[in-house]
Design an enzyme around this catalytic site. Structure first.
Site: not given
Ligand code: EPU
Length: 418
Positions: A22-23, A116, A121, A306, A398
């Protein structure tokens, strides 16, 4: 709202096949906006988040056709470079269209996601990165508006923390920028590498994906591509835990064993037998006695956040005390209180969870709070005595393709009721 009714106590036997990630599929779908030529993606999981992204892309101007797990996208023209709040609030990964839209048409209007279930996030690093590439950002009425009428310009982007979709978003922005972009402290997740592979085959010039320094040389335009999404490492990991927790003998086919090696190491330390019969298969055999083993969630290649909830369910069955430390998200323990209702002994203290086991779980009515928390409850229900009813399984829909059918085919007593 659908519920799962699960009767525990069966050791899972047989084989399950891993779906596409998915990701990985989410950014790949967004990347189709970067070209006016057709893009065909194979092994796209039919899960709700993917359908949400497809709806968003249709609104933006893509023609989207779905057939047998493949998706054909064709974006001849961007009609509306916008991701509305209605979609972003149900799926935060909608912000992945920000980079491609600014790169392709010089502007984007994307709703800010808001909080969320698992944490705040924010997307401040996506925004910061685009500013570094020369976009002008304006925030009003809950939306981010990005403008780069003369196109983006390559630059160095220093991420102050590792962000997976932030790295993907910026990589997609940089491929059509003028000159060179360097992403420092980039995410090294397999999904980033998969996206880079796809973009390179579209004509992008990217080096270093999979390391913390990604170098992109902008090109004038990208071509269409046919690309197969990598297997879902979180789904594969969830099945490995299902085999282990039920003391079963389960073969997880069509996966990438390297992508789950941190979990496999922990399972082996806990006393579970995990073998690799061939390059894309893992076999897990529970040997009855589980030992507690600590984990700390980390960015890849560390233990995936995850898989933390699923691992916590497993540790309720292990002998001793397991310390779990969640370092990626600030509020990702919503499953713990539901597991406690089923009889687990878990204490939460900030980022840490202490799980004392083994405890005989008993079936109860529980509520799924987010995607991976729901998976954790399904796993706990598979070993609980009696019947568990899991409410709000739309969370699991999801991100897990036909999970009840896959588990039932290996002997689990699970059914969906409406
Ligand atoms: N963060 C910031 N600022 C930003 C972006 C992120 O502070 O601009 C922080 C977040 O709040 C968090 C950390 O950095 O504490 C890591 O967040 P990241 O951006 O890596 O997460 P994401 O890209 O929103 C993806 C996956 C998530 C997975 C995380 C971590 C996708 C679509 N989602 O989310 O997947 O948990 O990376 O590996 O790729 C899931 O599939 O259940 C899921 C939540």
């Amino acid at each position: 709202m659908d519920k799962f009714v699960i009767t525990g106590g069966t050791a899972l036997q047989g084989e399950v096949t891993t779906s596409g990630s998915k990701n990985s599929a989410l950014p790949a779908l967004a990347a189709a906006l970067l070209t006016e030529e057709p893009v065909v993606l194979h092994r796209v999981p039919r899960v709700r988040d993917i359908r949400t992204m497809e709806r968003l892309l249709v609104d933006i101007g893509a023609k989207v056709d779905v057939e047998n797990g493949s998706v054909r996208l064709h974006t001849e023209r961007i009609v509306s470079p916008e991701a509305p709040y209605e979609l972003v609030k149900t799926m935060r990964a909608s912000s992945l269209v920000l980079g491609p839209l600014v790169a392709r048409c010089g502007r984007a209007r994307v709703s800010l996601p808001g909080g969320c279930a698992i944490g705040a996030r924010p997307i401040n690093l996506h925004i910061f990165g685009l500013e570094q590439l020369g976009a002008r950002i304006h925030q009003a009425h809950g939306y981010i508006e990005a403008q780069a009428p003369d196109g983006l310009r390559g630059n160095t982007v220093n991420f102050d923390r590792i962000t997976v979709t932030g790295t993907e978003d910026l990589m997609m922005a940089a491929v059509l920028a003028k000159g060179e972009t360097i992403l420092r402290n980039a995410a090294r997740e397999p999904e980033v590498v998969d996206l880079a592979d796809m973009l390179i085959r579209m004509g992008a010039r990217i080096e270093g994906a999979g390391t913390s320094k990604i170098r992109v040389q902008g090109v004038e335009r990208l071509a269409g591509v046919e690309h197969t999404i990598i297997p879902d490492r979180i789904e594969a990991g969830t099945f490995l835990v299902a085999g282990a927790i039920t003391g079963g003998d389960l073969t997880v086919a069509a996966c990438n064993p390297e992508h789950v090696s941190a979990l496999v190491s922990k399972l082996q330390q806990a006393g579970v037998e995990v073998t690799q019969p061939d390059a894309t298969t893992l076999r897990v055999r529970g040997r009855g006695h589980l030992r507690s083993v600590d984990i700390t969630t980390e960015e890849y290649p560390g233990f995936a956040t995850d898989l933390q909830a699923q691992y916590m369910a497993l540790m309720t069955q292990a002998e001793g005390i397991a310390l779990i430390v969640e370092t990626i998200f600030e509020n990702r323990y919503m499953h713990a209180s539901e597991l406690v209702r089923m009889g687990a002994n878990i204490r939460i203290d900030g980022k840490q969870a202490i799980v004392a086991g083994p405890r005989q779980l008993t079936g109860a009515g529980v509520i799924a709070s987010d995607l991976r928390a729901s998976a954790s409850l399904v796993l706990a229900a598979l070993v609980a005595k009696g019947e568990t009813v899991i409410d709000r399984v739309y969370h699991i829909d999801r991100g897990y393709e036909k999970i009840e059918a896959k588990l039932a085919a290996t002997g689990a007593r699970i059914r969906r009721v409406e």
